[in-house]
Design an enzyme around this catalytic site. Structure first.
Site, mmCIF file in Angstrom:
data_model
loop_
_atom_site.group_PDB
_atom_site.id
_atom_site.type_symbol
_atom_site.label_atom_id
_atom_site.label_comp_id
_atom_site.label_asym_id
_atom_site.label_seq_id
_atom_site.Cartn_x
_atom_site.Cartn_y
_atom_site.Cartn_z
ATOM 1 N N ARG A 102 2.163 -4.826 1.620
ATOM 2 C CA ARG A 102 1.585 -4.394 0.337
ATOM 3 C C ARG A 102 2.175 -3.050 -0.098
ATOM 4 N N SER A 103 2.380 -2.152 0.855
ATOM 5 C CA SER A 103 2.976 -0.847 0.545
ATOM 6 C C SER A 103 4.348 -1.013 -0.100
ATOM 7 N N PHE A 141 9.605 6.424 -4.127
ATOM 8 C CA PHE A 141 8.933 7.359 -5.035
ATOM 9 C C PHE A 141 8.734 8.676 -4.300
ATOM 10 N N LEU A 143 7.217 12.159 -4.317
ATOM 11 C CA LEU A 143 6.340 13.202 -4.867
ATOM 12 C C LEU A 143 5.962 14.187 -3.756
ATOM 13 N N LEU A 251 0.365 7.062 -9.784
ATOM 14 C CA LEU A 251 -0.558 6.932 -8.659
ATOM 15 C C LEU A 251 -1.786 6.122 -9.046
ATOM 16 N N GLN A 291 -28.439 -10.532 18.300
ATOM 17 C CA GLN A 291 -28.896 -9.855 17.074
ATOM 18 C C GLN A 291 -27.980 -8.720 16.628
ATOM 19 N N GLU A 375 -1.618 8.222 -1.088
ATOM 20 C CA GLU A 375 -2.139 7.986 -2.451
ATOM 21 C C GLU A 375 -3.413 8.789 -2.704
ATOM 22 N N THR A 377 -5.887 11.612 -0.269
ATOM 23 C CA THR A 377 -6.765 11.436 0.891
ATOM 24 C C THR A 377 -8.187 11.128 0.415
ATOM 25 N N PHE A 395 -11.247 21.761 -5.995
ATOM 26 C CA PHE A 395 -10.131 21.569 -5.043
ATOM 27 C C PHE A 395 -9.810 22.872 -4.323
HETATM 28 P P1 TGC Z 1 -4.841 17.948 -12.947
HETATM 29 O O1 TGC Z 1 -5.008 19.190 -13.766
HETATM 30 O O2 TGC Z 1 -6.039 17.246 -12.486
HETATM 31 O O3 TGC Z 1 -3.948 16.916 -13.766
HETATM 32 C C1 TGC Z 1 -2.715 17.264 -14.342
HETATM 33 C C2 TGC Z 1 -2.486 16.292 -15.489
HETATM 34 O O4 TGC Z 1 -2.461 14.949 -15.007
HETATM 35 C C3 TGC Z 1 -3.550 14.169 -15.569
HETATM 36 N N1 TGC Z 1 -4.079 13.354 -14.464
HETATM 37 C C4 TGC Z 1 -3.899 12.049 -14.362
HETATM 38 N N2 TGC Z 1 -3.335 11.150 -15.189
HETATM 39 C C5 TGC Z 1 -3.315 9.857 -14.793
HETATM 40 N N3 TGC Z 1 -3.818 9.437 -13.618
HETATM 41 C C6 TGC Z 1 -4.383 10.313 -12.762
HETATM 42 N N4 TGC Z 1 -4.858 9.880 -11.589
HETATM 43 C C7 TGC Z 1 -4.447 11.679 -13.121
HETATM 44 N N5 TGC Z 1 -4.936 12.788 -12.519
HETATM 45 C C8 TGC Z 1 -4.708 13.801 -13.356
HETATM 46 C C9 TGC Z 1 -4.530 15.199 -16.076
HETATM 47 O O5 TGC Z 1 -5.310 14.674 -17.133
HETATM 48 C C10 TGC Z 1 -3.589 16.285 -16.552
HETATM 49 O O6 TGC Z 1 -2.979 15.846 -17.749
HETATM 50 P P2 TGC Z 1 -2.544 16.870 -18.910
HETATM 51 O O7 TGC Z 1 -1.898 16.015 -19.936
HETATM 52 O O8 TGC Z 1 -3.824 17.513 -19.343
HETATM 53 O O9 TGC Z 1 -1.614 17.859 -18.267
HETATM 54 O O10 TGC Z 1 -3.895 18.327 -11.740
HETATM 55 P P3 TGC Z 1 -4.200 19.144 -10.425
HETATM 56 O O11 TGC Z 1 -2.983 19.923 -10.080
HETATM 57 O O12 TGC Z 1 -5.532 19.860 -10.556
HETATM 58 O O13 TGC Z 1 -4.289 18.014 -9.309
HETATM 59 C C11 TGC Z 1 -5.382 17.249 -9.178
HETATM 60 C C12 TGC Z 1 -5.290 16.340 -7.918
HETATM 61 C C13 TGC Z 1 -5.602 17.109 -6.649
HETATM 62 C C14 TGC Z 1 -6.337 15.276 -8.148
HETATM 63 C C15 TGC Z 1 -3.898 15.696 -7.811
HETATM 64 O O14 TGC Z 1 -2.946 16.633 -7.502
HETATM 65 C C16 TGC Z 1 -3.850 14.581 -6.775
HETATM 66 O O15 TGC Z 1 -4.164 13.440 -7.090
HETATM 67 N N6 TGC Z 1 -3.426 14.882 -5.518
HETATM 68 C C17 TGC Z 1 -3.167 13.850 -4.521
HETATM 69 C C18 TGC Z 1 -1.691 13.580 -4.477
HETATM 70 C C19 TGC Z 1 -1.372 12.169 -4.087
HETATM 71 O O16 TGC Z 1 -2.168 11.268 -4.206
HETATM 72 N N7 TGC Z 1 -0.136 11.938 -3.669
HETATM 73 C C20 TGC Z 1 0.315 10.622 -3.407
HETATM 74 C C21 TGC Z 1 1.817 10.591 -3.252
HETATM 75 S S1 TGC Z 1 2.529 8.992 -3.410
HETATM 76 C C22 TGC Z 1 2.014 8.141 -2.089
HETATM 77 O O17 TGC Z 1 1.226 8.533 -1.305
HETATM 78 C C23 TGC Z 1 2.596 6.806 -1.977
HETATM 79 S S2 TGC Z 1 2.039 5.906 -0.645
HETATM 80 C C24 TGC Z 1 2.833 4.515 -1.065
HETATM 81 C C25 TGC Z 1 2.541 3.321 -0.279
HETATM 82 O O18 TGC Z 1 3.198 3.154 0.759
HETATM 83 O O19 TGC Z 1 1.724 2.471 -0.742
HETATM 84 P P1 FAD Z 2 -2.430 17.669 3.239
HETATM 85 O O1 FAD Z 2 -2.337 17.745 1.762
HETATM 86 O O2 FAD Z 2 -1.801 18.764 4.033
HETATM 87 O O3 FAD Z 2 -3.963 17.542 3.663
HETATM 88 C C1 FAD Z 2 -4.415 17.780 5.002
HETATM 89 C C2 FAD Z 2 -5.940 17.653 5.041
HETATM 90 O O4 FAD Z 2 -6.526 18.625 4.180
HETATM 91 C C3 FAD Z 2 -6.451 16.291 4.554
HETATM 92 O O5 FAD Z 2 -7.529 15.885 5.353
HETATM 93 C C4 FAD Z 2 -6.921 16.591 3.151
HETATM 94 O O6 FAD Z 2 -7.968 15.716 2.717
HETATM 95 C C5 FAD Z 2 -7.463 18.006 3.312
HETATM 96 N N1 FAD Z 2 -7.497 18.729 2.041
HETATM 97 C C6 FAD Z 2 -6.479 18.954 1.199
HETATM 98 N N2 FAD Z 2 -6.894 19.677 0.130
HETATM 99 C C7 FAD Z 2 -8.222 19.898 0.309
HETATM 100 C C8 FAD Z 2 -9.228 20.567 -0.452
HETATM 101 N N3 FAD Z 2 -8.955 21.139 -1.629
HETATM 102 N N4 FAD Z 2 -10.478 20.601 0.043
HETATM 103 C C9 FAD Z 2 -10.778 20.003 1.229
HETATM 104 N N5 FAD Z 2 -9.876 19.364 1.996
HETATM 105 C C10 FAD Z 2 -8.614 19.309 1.526
HETATM 106 N N6 FAD Z 2 4.180 10.303 -0.583
HETATM 107 C C11 FAD Z 2 5.043 10.027 -1.589
HETATM 108 O O7 FAD Z 2 5.269 10.856 -2.467
HETATM 109 N N7 FAD Z 2 5.678 8.824 -1.640
HETATM 110 C C12 FAD Z 2 5.492 7.864 -0.701
HETATM 111 O O8 FAD Z 2 6.076 6.783 -0.789
HETATM 112 C C13 FAD Z 2 4.596 8.139 0.380
HETATM 113 N N8 FAD Z 2 4.425 7.226 1.369
HETATM 114 C C14 FAD Z 2 3.667 7.566 2.466
HETATM 115 C C15 FAD Z 2 3.626 6.693 3.560
HETATM 116 C C16 FAD Z 2 2.895 7.037 4.700
HETATM 117 C C17 FAD Z 2 2.907 6.114 5.882
HETATM 118 C C18 FAD Z 2 2.150 8.233 4.713
HETATM 119 C C19 FAD Z 2 1.320 8.593 5.918
HETATM 120 C C20 FAD Z 2 2.198 9.100 3.648
HETATM 121 C C21 FAD Z 2 2.966 8.785 2.515
HETATM 122 N N9 FAD Z 2 3.096 9.670 1.440
HETATM 123 C C22 FAD Z 2 3.942 9.404 0.398
HETATM 124 C C23 FAD Z 2 2.490 10.996 1.527
HETATM 125 C C24 FAD Z 2 0.996 11.014 1.198
HETATM 126 O O9 FAD Z 2 0.767 10.847 -0.166
HETATM 127 C C25 FAD Z 2 0.431 12.346 1.698
HETATM 128 O O10 FAD Z 2 0.443 12.287 3.114
HETATM 129 C C26 FAD Z 2 -0.960 12.627 1.190
HETATM 130 O O11 FAD Z 2 -0.961 12.853 -0.199
HETATM 131 C C27 FAD Z 2 -1.608 13.827 1.892
HETATM 132 O O12 FAD Z 2 -0.731 14.914 1.930
HETATM 133 P P2 FAD Z 2 -0.440 15.659 3.345
HETATM 134 O O13 FAD Z 2 -0.094 14.636 4.339
HETATM 135 O O14 FAD Z 2 0.548 16.727 3.078
HETATM 136 O O15 FAD Z 2 -1.838 16.292 3.757
#
Ligand code: TGC
Ligand code: FAD
Length: 395
Positions: A102-103, A141, A143, A251, A291, A375, A377, A395
């Site tokens: 799925r990933s 991707f 990020l 995301l 049970q 995606e 935490t 945050f």
């Molecule tokens: P914030 O001020 O909240 O937002 C900045 C701008 O973005 C808009 N926005 C969104 N738009 C669409 N969808 C969302 N989910 C959105 N969240 C925010 C927001 O309206 C604003 O827009 P504008 O036009 O006003 O500028 O930004 P922030 O810096 O305060 O961050 C908020 C926070 C912590 C929620 C955000 O940084 C976040 O979601 N952090 C988590 C990062 C994350 O999820 N990384 C994932 C990386 S990719 C990955 O993990 C792939 S795994 C792939 C796999 O194998 O399946």
């Molecule tokens: P951190 O951001 O360092 O967080 C560490 C801990 O602190 C977590 O428990 C978190 O919840 C906590 N924390 C953070 N902020 C706060 C707060 N404000 N208050 C309280 N607690 C907080 N990324 C991509 O861009 N593309 C990909 O394709 C991708 N694939 C991935 C595949 C795998 C197998 C894994 C494990 C990760 C992947 N990621 C990818 C990265 C993933 O999105 C990040 O690992 C995730 O967003 C968390 O970031 P970090 O690991 O740096 O943890």
């Protein structure tokens, strides 16, 4: 149900206690059944070995593409144009096989094809989307950076203008599909705010390094990406978006898929353990006659069922244009927590067998430890919902 007992009714109770199927259209059922067959016949038989060998089964890509599962919600460019419930069901069935499958599909579809389709130029769409739908071009991707994935606003990777080109420097960590990818969608800080770039595999200065020795998502390709003065033509930039909204909107698409996908992982664990408790005899009776075991099974079924309803409502909101990203956050959080808890409990109910590759629970459990982190935490999603409810950013 007529005179049929609960176990004689048509829908399998292990995976559909509330008859969610009755809420689906004919098309949605057809798609789900086709993907389910593929997963039963082609994916599940090889996942134990792939996980054990720490190998993404790349041989499945042509079949996944052939079924139209890549970019399946995109209209045109060789894509299937499915509705949201269909694309969710695709994720659910694939993740019933393994979160790594799925990933792979989520990254290709939601994190690479979606931004090209939504923010790309006509030339970028024509050039990349058909080849990505057919699986000839694989994307990743970028990020997350080594300094902290939860706060992408703090990104260090940057692109500077140089004549009509851009010059990209920095690195990305934990990138799914990173080694096999032909192109990377890379998000970088610029003087114009965050911008997205399509970086091609052979561009000088772009290198990758595999992340090995993982205990989770072993059947998935995970890598670091490095950019050392990578020169990008203007045509590599996604013109349609600037700011963090760009990557965060991608995301939202992928988190939607996860909210559905993890239901499949939970169903796999639940079906397995339900059967096991029927045949495992202890203290003179099958475990399923006990049970506390029934309480645990009932609780798993309750949690899967509520997750299914939640996911379906999410899909209907999405198709009606009413979906807010905080609703996706609640669903990713709830459903992933549900699946992880069920996988852990199923592993325990299997006893020692639960640590064997012959059973799927521990593989799903270990995979879900990544899914709960990537995606966004669990804490990040709780805080997104908290911010939406209170209006205060904690945050
Ligand atoms: P914030 O001020 O909240 O937002 C900045 C701008 O973005 C808009 N926005 C969104 N738009 C669409 N969808 C969302 N989910 C959105 N969240 C925010 C927001 O309206 C604003 O827009 P504008 O036009 O006003 O500028 O930004 P922030 O810096 O305060 O961050 C908020 C926070 C912590 C929620 C955000 O940084 C976040 O979601 N952090 C988590 C990062 C994350 O999820 N990384 C994932 C990386 S990719 C990955 O993990 C792939 S795994 C792939 C796999 O194998 O399946
Ligand atoms: P951190 O951001 O360092 O967080 C560490 C801990 O602190 C977590 O428990 C978190 O919840 C906590 N924390 C953070 N902020 C706060 C707060 N404000 N208050 C309280 N607690 C907080 N990324 C991509 O861009 N593309 C990909 O394709 C991708 N694939 C991935 C595949 C795998 C197998 C894994 C494990 C990760 C992947 N990621 C990818 C990265 C993933 O999105 C990040 O690992 C995730 O967003 C968390 O970031 P970090 O690991 O740096 O943890």
């Amino acid at each position: 149900m007529g005179n049929a007992t609960r176990t004689e009714v048509e829908s399998p109770l292990a995976t559909d206690f509330l008859n969610i199927r009755s809420l689906l259209s004919e098309d949605e059922i057809t798609i789900q059944e086709a993907v389910a067959r593929f997963v039963d016949e082609r994916v599940i038989p090889l996942m134990g070995d792939a996980f054990d060998e720490h190998r993404f089964p790349q041989e499945l890509i042509p079949e996944i593409a052939e079924m139209g599962l890549l970019g399946c919600s995109i209209d045109g460019y060789g894509c299937a144009g499915l509705n949201s419930a269909c694309s969710g069901l695709v994720c659910q069935e694939l993740e019933r096989g393994d979160s790594g499958i799925r990933s792979f599909t989520s990254v290709q579809s939601s994190l690479c094809m979606y931004p090209i389709f939504t923010y790309g130029s006509d030339e970028q769409k024509e050039r990349w989307l058909p080849q990505m739908a057919s699986g000839e071009v694989i994307g990743c991707f970028g990020l997350t950076e080594p300094d902290g994935g939860s706060d992408p606003g703090n990104m260090k990777t940057n692109a500077k203008r140089d004549g009509s080109d851009w010059v990209l420097n920095g690195s990305k960590a934990w990138i799914t599909n990173g080694i096999m990818a032909d192109i990377a969608i890379v998000w970088a800080s610029t003087s114009e705010g965050v911008r997205g770039f399509i970086v091609e595999k052979d561009m000088p200065g772009y290198t990758t390094r595999e992340i090995t020795r993982k205990f989770s998502l072993r059947a998935s390709d995970t890598a670091e990406l490095f950019f050392d003065n990578v020169r990008l033509p203007e045509a590599s930039m996604l013109p349609g978006v600037r700011g963090l909204r760009g990557p965060l909107s991608c995301l939202t698409q992928a988190r939607f898929g996860i909210a559905w996908g993890v239901i499949g992982a939970a169903q796999a664990c639940f079906s397995e353990v339900l059967e096991y408790t029927k045949v495992r005899e202890l203290f003179g009776r099958p475990l399923s006659h006990t049970q506390t075991v029934q309480l645990r099974l009932a609780d798993m079924s309750r949690r899967i069922s509520t997750a299914q309803l939640l996911a379906l409502q999410l899909a209907r909101l999405k198709d009606n244009g009413q979906l807010h990203h905080s609703q996706v956050s609640m669903s990713k959080w709830n459903n992933t927590r549900m699946a992880l808890d069920i996988a852990r409990d199923a592993r325990d109910l299997l006893g020692a067998s639960g640590i064997s590759v012959e059973f799927c629970a521990i593989r799903h459990m270990l995979n879900l430890e990544s899914v709960v982190t990537y995606e966004g935490t669990e804490t990040i999603h709780e805080l997104i919902v908290g911010r939406e409810l209170t209006g205060h950013n904690a945050f």
